[in-house]
Design a protein around this motif. Sequence first.
Motif, PDB file in Angstrom:
ATOM      1  N   PHE A 158       0.899  -1.039   0.284  1.00  0.00           N
ATOM      2  CA  PHE A 158      -0.042  -0.167   0.296  1.00  0.00           C
ATOM      3  C   PHE A 158       0.737   1.765  -0.053  1.00  0.00           C
ATOM      4  O   PHE A 158       0.944   1.961  -1.073  1.00  0.00           O
ATOM      5  N   LYS A 159       2.285   1.620   1.102  1.00  0.00           N
ATOM      6  CA  LYS A 159       2.943   2.360   1.020  1.00  0.00           C
ATOM      7  C   LYS A 159       3.634   2.749  -0.757  1.00  0.00           C
ATOM      8  O   LYS A 159       3.699   3.705  -0.801  1.00  0.00           O
ATOM      9  N   THR A 160       4.066   1.461  -0.833  1.00  0.00           N
ATOM     10  CA  THR A 160       4.586   1.244  -2.338  1.00  0.00           C
ATOM     11  C   THR A 160       3.425   2.087  -3.210  1.00  0.00           C
ATOM     12  O   THR A 160       4.540   3.254  -3.624  1.00  0.00           O
ATOM     13  N   VAL A 161       2.483   2.206  -3.352  1.00  0.00           N
ATOM     14  CA  VAL A 161       1.907   2.156  -4.864  1.00  0.00           C
ATOM     15  C   VAL A 161       1.117   3.904  -4.185  1.00  0.00           C
ATOM     16  O   VAL A 161       1.314   5.003  -5.458  1.00  0.00           O
ATOM     17  N   THR A 162       1.146   4.314  -3.365  1.00  0.00           N
ATOM     18  CA  THR A 162       0.850   5.207  -2.197  1.00  0.00           C
ATOM     19  C   THR A 162       2.095   6.490  -3.239  1.00  0.00           C
ATOM     20  O   THR A 162       1.762   7.586  -3.221  1.00  0.00           O
ATOM     21  N   LEU A 163       3.737   5.864  -3.526  1.00  0.00           N
ATOM     22  CA  LEU A 163       4.466   6.293  -3.162  1.00  0.00           C
ATOM     23  C   LEU A 163       5.215   6.297  -4.469  1.00  0.00           C
ATOM     24  O   LEU A 163       5.265   7.754  -4.969  1.00  0.00           O
ATOM     25  N   GLY A 164       4.155   5.976  -5.629  1.00  0.00           N
ATOM     26  CA  GLY A 164       4.255   5.874  -7.067  1.00  0.00           C
ATOM     27  C   GLY A 164       5.147   5.037  -7.797  1.00  0.00           C
ATOM     28  O   GLY A 164       5.544   5.376  -8.310  1.00  0.00           O
ATOM     29  N   ASN A 165       5.753   4.400  -6.278  1.00  0.00           N
ATOM     30  CA  ASN A 165       6.612   3.735  -6.899  1.00  0.00           C
ATOM     31  C   ASN A 165       6.330   2.041  -7.370  1.00  0.00           C
ATOM     32  O   ASN A 165       6.401   0.965  -7.294  1.00  0.00           O
ATOM     33  N   THR A 169       6.465  -1.970  -7.590  1.00  0.00           N
ATOM     34  CA  THR A 169       5.924  -2.459  -7.503  1.00  0.00           C
ATOM     35  C   THR A 169       5.293  -4.287  -8.416  1.00  0.00           C
ATOM     36  O   THR A 169       5.048  -5.596  -7.892  1.00  0.00           O
ATOM     37  N   TYR A 215       1.789   5.985   6.822  1.00  0.00           N
ATOM     38  CA  TYR A 215       1.360   6.909   5.361  1.00  0.00           C
ATOM     39  C   TYR A 215       0.893   8.529   5.965  1.00  0.00           C
ATOM     40  O   TYR A 215       0.414   8.651   5.159  1.00  0.00           O
ATOM     41  N   THR A 217       0.893  11.982   5.074  1.00  0.00           N
ATOM     42  CA  THR A 217       2.479  12.945   4.121  1.00  0.00           C
ATOM     43  C   THR A 217       3.198  14.355   4.364  1.00  0.00           C
ATOM     44  O   THR A 217       3.266  14.988   3.816  1.00  0.00           O
ATOM     45  N   LEU A 245      -3.855  -3.046   7.515  1.00  0.00           N
ATOM     46  CA  LEU A 245      -3.204  -1.818   6.712  1.00  0.00           C
ATOM     47  C   LEU A 245      -1.569  -1.870   7.569  1.00  0.00           C
ATOM     48  O   LEU A 245      -1.079  -0.352   7.625  1.00  0.00           O
TER      49      LEU A 245
END
Length: 259
Positions: A158-165, A169, A215, A217, A245
Amino acid sequence: MNKQDRNFDDISNKFAQNIYGTTKGKIREAVVWKELEKILSTYPTNKPLTILDAGGGQGQIACRLAKLGHQVTLCDISEQMLAVAKQKAQAEKVNINCLCCPIQQLDNLISQQFDLVICHAVLEWIAEPIELITSLKKHLNPEGYLSLMFYNYHALLFKTVTLGNFGYTQSGLAKRKKKTLSPDFPRVPTDVYHWLTQLDFTILQKTGIRIFHDYLTNNSKAETHFEQLLELEQKYCQIEPYLNLARYILVTAKNKINS
């Protein structure tokens, strides 16, 4: 011990800087300690417990438990970690029994069973998790408690996707660098629960560690609004969907009682 299992001798100094003493470390300690206190409260207050802190690193929890009068054994694969733990115990004037060995080989040194077996943030560094849990079970009294904390795969994804990595992923979250504090084997919670059930444990409680902190921001809010954040962490840590999560999940379990 598997050759893939992680020894932190090379980066033991990073732990104090990157984990202990930070806001994430303080939240982790507060939530974990509250659950350990619940376990301790099930025993008579005048009864010193025998406690095994397996993979206990620099001895933060071990020393705190020893201060309460409990008989604590700390084992770790890292000599440097244990050296720090011994210095901490000496400074705080408490006695802990330190053993340098892999958890899987602990029964070569002791045959003792304990009232409480703690194994926090180890499972995600071990190539053979069922072997590890089996070793922990060997050293647990039939009526004793297991406190098992692991790094949560869902939180990492979840963290990886929210960082746009997205590349990370798509690679299946495979680590790029080996000698970092990012775990080698993040665990899917349902897998861990299944392993415990397979080994005849009854899961009593599941608790999320850092369900909001990681999480944020605006990271500075963790410092400026720490008390409010901690209150929310403690309020929602055992409630879904937040629990699933959490960066870490802490499981309290006992041996299954056959009726």
